[in-house]
Design a protein around this motif. Sequence first.
Motif, short mmCIF file in Angstrom:
data_model
loop_
_atom_site.label_atom_id
_atom_site.label_comp_id
_atom_site.label_asym_id
_atom_site.label_seq_id
_atom_site.Cartn_x
_atom_site.Cartn_y
_atom_site.Cartn_z
N LYS A 40 -4.47 18.51 -6.03
CA LYS A 40 -5.80 18.51 -6.66
C LYS A 40 -6.83 19.27 -5.83
O LYS A 40 -7.56 20.12 -6.35
N THR A 41 -6.88 18.96 -4.53
CA THR A 41 -7.86 19.62 -3.68
C THR A 41 -7.56 21.11 -3.56
O THR A 41 -8.48 21.94 -3.56
N THR A 42 -6.29 21.45 -3.50
CA THR A 42 -5.92 22.86 -3.46
C THR A 42 -6.45 23.59 -4.69
O THR A 42 -7.02 24.68 -4.58
N ARG A 96 -17.08 18.38 -2.73
CA ARG A 96 -15.78 18.14 -2.08
C ARG A 96 -15.45 16.66 -1.98
O ARG A 96 -16.31 15.80 -2.14
N GLU A 97 -14.17 16.36 -1.69
CA GLU A 97 -13.76 14.96 -1.58
C GLU A 97 -14.32 14.33 -0.30
O GLU A 97 -14.77 15.02 0.60
N ARG A 98 -14.32 13.02 -0.24
CA ARG A 98 -14.81 12.25 0.91
C ARG A 98 -16.28 12.51 1.23
O ARG A 98 -16.65 12.83 2.36
N LEU A 171 -15.76 18.15 -9.41
CA LEU A 171 -15.85 16.94 -8.60
C LEU A 171 -14.46 16.58 -8.09
O LEU A 171 -13.55 16.31 -8.87
N ASP A 172 -14.30 16.59 -6.76
CA ASP A 172 -13.00 16.25 -6.18
C ASP A 172 -13.02 14.79 -5.74
O ASP A 172 -13.72 14.44 -4.79
N GLU A 173 -12.25 13.98 -6.42
CA GLU A 173 -12.15 12.54 -6.14
C GLU A 173 -13.48 11.85 -5.86
O GLU A 173 -13.68 11.28 -4.79
N PRO A 174 -14.38 11.87 -6.84
CA PRO A 174 -15.70 11.24 -6.62
C PRO A 174 -15.61 9.71 -6.50
O PRO A 174 -16.53 9.10 -5.96
MG LIG Z 1 -7.53 15.87 -2.31
#
Ligand SMILES: [Mg+2]
Lengths: 248, 290
Positions: A40-42, A96-98, A171-174
């Motif tokens: 997903k992040t990629t 981004r995530e986190r 939105l990456d893993e909100p």
């Molecule tokens: Mg990720």
Amino acid sequence: MLQVSHLMVFFENALALNDFSMEVGRGELRGVIGSNSAGKTTLMHALSGLLIDIRIKEQRRGGERITLMGKIHYEGEEITHLPPHERVQRGIVLCRERHPIFPESDVLENLKIAGYLRAREETRRSMEFVFDLFPVLKSFRRKRAGFLSGGEQQMLAIGMAIVAAPRLLLLDEPLLGLSPAMQRHLVDAVQQIRSERGTTILIAEQFARPILPLLDYAYVIENGMMTLSGAGPELMENPEVRAAYFGV
Amino acid sequence: MFLGTLVYGIVNSVILALVALGFNLTFGISGIANFAYGALYVLTGYGVWILLNEVGLPLFLAAPAMVVLTAMAGALLYRVVLIRLRGMAISEVIATFGVGLAVLEFFRYLGFIGFEYTLPPLLDGSLSIGPVFLDLQRALIVIVGVTLTGVLWLFTHHTRLGLAFRGIAQDEHTAMCLGIHSDRVAMFSLAFGGGLCALAAVVILPIGTISVDAGYDVLLEALAVCIVGGLGSAVGVIVASFILGLAQTYTAMYMGSHWMMIVTLVAILLILTIRPSGLFGKQKELEERI
Ligand SMILES: [Mg+2]
Ligand SMILES: Nc1ncnc2c1ncn2[C@@H]1O[C@H](COP(=O)(O)OP(=O)(O)OP(=O)(O)O)[C@@H](O)[C@H]1O
């Protein structure tokens, strides 16, 4: 609005995304669902251009070799190899995530930095929208972002993305690491961003339950490959999805 | 006597702060330790001297011209050399030190040695603070130091580019996702660092002579201040400048001026053993950089 065709990403010889194709239409809310290290992040990095920057920096220092194949089109234009700042100028903004925030700056300054490409007046109006969306941020205006809780930081991160005026918001893993109540709050906010600002949104998530029913369309990704796709509510009923992502 | 030492100690502290400000700014934003910093300082000095004495420009043109040119030299250093080494700290240090060495030793080779290489003071005359006499050039140094610190704070907190600096300094990827061009900001950080270095040179050099060795001394002083204060910390620079500046001046006063350098070296060693990240260094949970 966004077309991804046959995207492949290699880190050295490891395949992180495998022949991945998808699209997002204007005004839609779409999602990519997958578990840890699914890719997903990629994908988000490829869409935002961060991957291009990471690749250049790795190349300069003779580090990891990153290969990108396939094509990404945005509003009829190919953007596969565009650097991140040019994509932001075109309206593609990734959160981004986190909960990525600037920890030493206060909440207000975080939002001001986010308005880097926007006119002052526009930034001020966007900030008002963000404060309506997340009233806690307003009461913590002068608090250092590093001292906010995880949920507050996530709200701030989304707020910053909004100030950057996205037409396509990634939105990456909100929802990562948030309580169910906070997850609902954020899901409501996402819907409000879509309805009030007309923003097209693509969400990557592994917790499918709160968000899946609302997705116009969702892609399920495993080991960098798409395994299933369909309208959100339809996927909700799919037994494989239920087994893999809802634990039932 | 005590008051006089105090006044000159404060002037010395401001000089240290001025010298370290640019080095610290560049490091705080881009993480690049610019070891060509001393060379930029000396480049400004000889540059102004040449513009004054060979070209015949008046001081009020020569000084700003060299500030701009030195800033451009900083930008060039990034565009040509550093851009290919980003993120590899050792290579950055070796490359900038190499460039600095080449520039400094080139001046020596050209024969820029001797006491005739001095810059005229921007202000003549002196003032008295009680029983202590202070020349106006030193007073100007203090005023410039204080003003510059204030302007720099306003710049980084209230202008678009300054805020982009703060963003990149804290989280490069997040800043890039907001449309901030990382390489351009890094280039500006070297240009601003160079410009600040040149400003320091223009106000400080008139109270001494320009020499190649000043380049090495300035680099050492900037490094000492940043190591003691904590690399990249603006508050650290100011606090460390005063600790070192006052300690140096009192040591010179009561033990002789050849002990001054020892103070700096002992301070570096002490801080590295007790608190390696410096007084206001990164290991603090949160800190204000640049
Ligand atoms: Mg990720
Ligand atoms: N810079 C990198 N170098 C090498 N491998 C990488 C790199 N980034 C990601 N990968 C690999 O690519 C695969 C996909 O990672 P990715 O971060 O896209 O997963 P993800 O779906 O976002 O997972 P998560 O839910 O844990 O965030 C993983 O196997 C990961 O180890």
